[in-house]
Enzyme design. Structure first.
Site, PDB file in Angstrom:
ATOM      1  N   HIS A  66       0.834  -1.196   0.000  1.00  0.00           N
ATOM      2  CA  HIS A  66       0.000   0.000   0.000  1.00  0.00           C
ATOM      3  C   HIS A  66       0.866   1.242   0.000  1.00  0.00           C
ATOM      4  CE1 HIS A  66       0.977  -0.631   4.213  1.00  0.00           C
ATOM      5  NE2 HIS A  66       0.677   0.627   4.473  1.00  0.00           N
ATOM      6  N   ALA A  67       0.273   2.329  -0.473  1.00  0.00           N
ATOM      7  CA  ALA A  67       0.933   3.638  -0.414  1.00  0.00           C
ATOM      8  C   ALA A  67      -0.079   4.600   0.197  1.00  0.00           C
ATOM      9  CB  ALA A  67       1.390   4.058  -1.811  1.00  0.00           C
TER      10      ALA A  67
END
Lengths: 158, 104
Positions: A66-67
């Site tokens: 994830h970012a």
């Protein structure tokens, strides 16, 4: 407090990849295809590991790619990908990885209910059932059960 | 900052990760259950490492990669590699919490 918005969930079983970067790209690709995230999101997920180390490998064999919302997230989304051959992320304890989740949230709150439900299911042994799934369809029904459970539980806020 | 001895208010627990959105949130759920299992009244928050530097906490939990730099940032710093294992985390928390007098 808004209700839990419906998340886009995608499942892909027994995917063939040759390394951790490819595993992250593969886990993000269908979310790009469905319009939930932009292409650049996957590259940012990879950069985060390059910059900060493989901390996204949150449990033995499990990565959570994830970012941040501003890295190209349009809708709340979660994908699960099982790998045909496990890959090394360079994590001292949790390698090799054969189960990759990718999620994106359009802000810092929408994903909380979904991720908490996912955490609870993982605590109860969801990973084993995901690994046992032979087809994307089986995987998909397991993930839908997670997403559907979110709606019944009140969103935990802060 | 240190609450030595018997707890009068909930313990401030912080789970940390790089981005502060996913991994630390998974760990927060596991930490809440582990603390409940131990019977410790606690408020658990999740943070990214850079925000965590400016937050006061009684207990910090994260991966070795992140906890190393927080070694002296809280009275109790616990390192865990499996963010989904409630029993393992409860076992790791037991001794240091006892040492602080936060667990009988």
């Amino acid at each position: 407090m808004a209700g839990v918005k419906e998340a886009i969930t995608i499942a892909q079983a027994k995917v063939e990849v040759t390394g951790w970067r490819e595993a992250i790209r593969a886990s993000c690709q269908p979310l790009v295809g469905s319009g939930a995230i932009e292409e650049r999101y996957a590259e940012r997920c990879i950069e985060i590991v390059e910059e900060q180390g493989p901390y996204i490998v949150v449990a033995p064999g499990i990565a959570l790619a994830h970012a941040r919302p501003e890295n190209g997230v349009k809708r709340l989304c979660l994908s699960v990908t099982t790998l045909n051959e496990p890959v090394e992320f360079g994590h001292p304890e949790n390698d090799p990885v054969d189960l990759v989740f990718a999620f994106g949230s359009p802000d810092s709150e929408q994903h909380i209910g979904l991720l908490q439900t996912l955490a609870e299911r993982l605590q109860e042994g969801l990973a084993r059932r995901l690994r046992e799934a032979q087809t994307s369809k089986e995987l998909d029904s397991l993930m839908r059960a997670v997403a559907n459970a979110v709606k019944k539980e009140p969103g935990c806020q802060g | 900052m240190t609450k030595k001895g018997h707890l009068k208010e909930p313990l401030k627990v912080m789970t940390i990760c790089g981005v502060g959105m996913g991994s630390s949130l998974i760990l927060r759920s596991t930490a809440e259950k582990a603390l409940r299992q131990l019977g410790v009244d606690a408020e658990v928050a999740h943070e990214d490492v850079s925000s965590a530097r400016s937050v006061d906490a009684d207990v910090i939990i994260g991966q070795a990669l992140h906890t190393e730099e927080f070694e002296n940032a809280a009275p109790v710093v616990v390192t865990i590699s499996d963010f989904t294992d409630v029993d393992a985390l409860a076992n790791k928390l037991r001794a240091p919490l006892k040492e602080q007098g936060w667990l009988v």
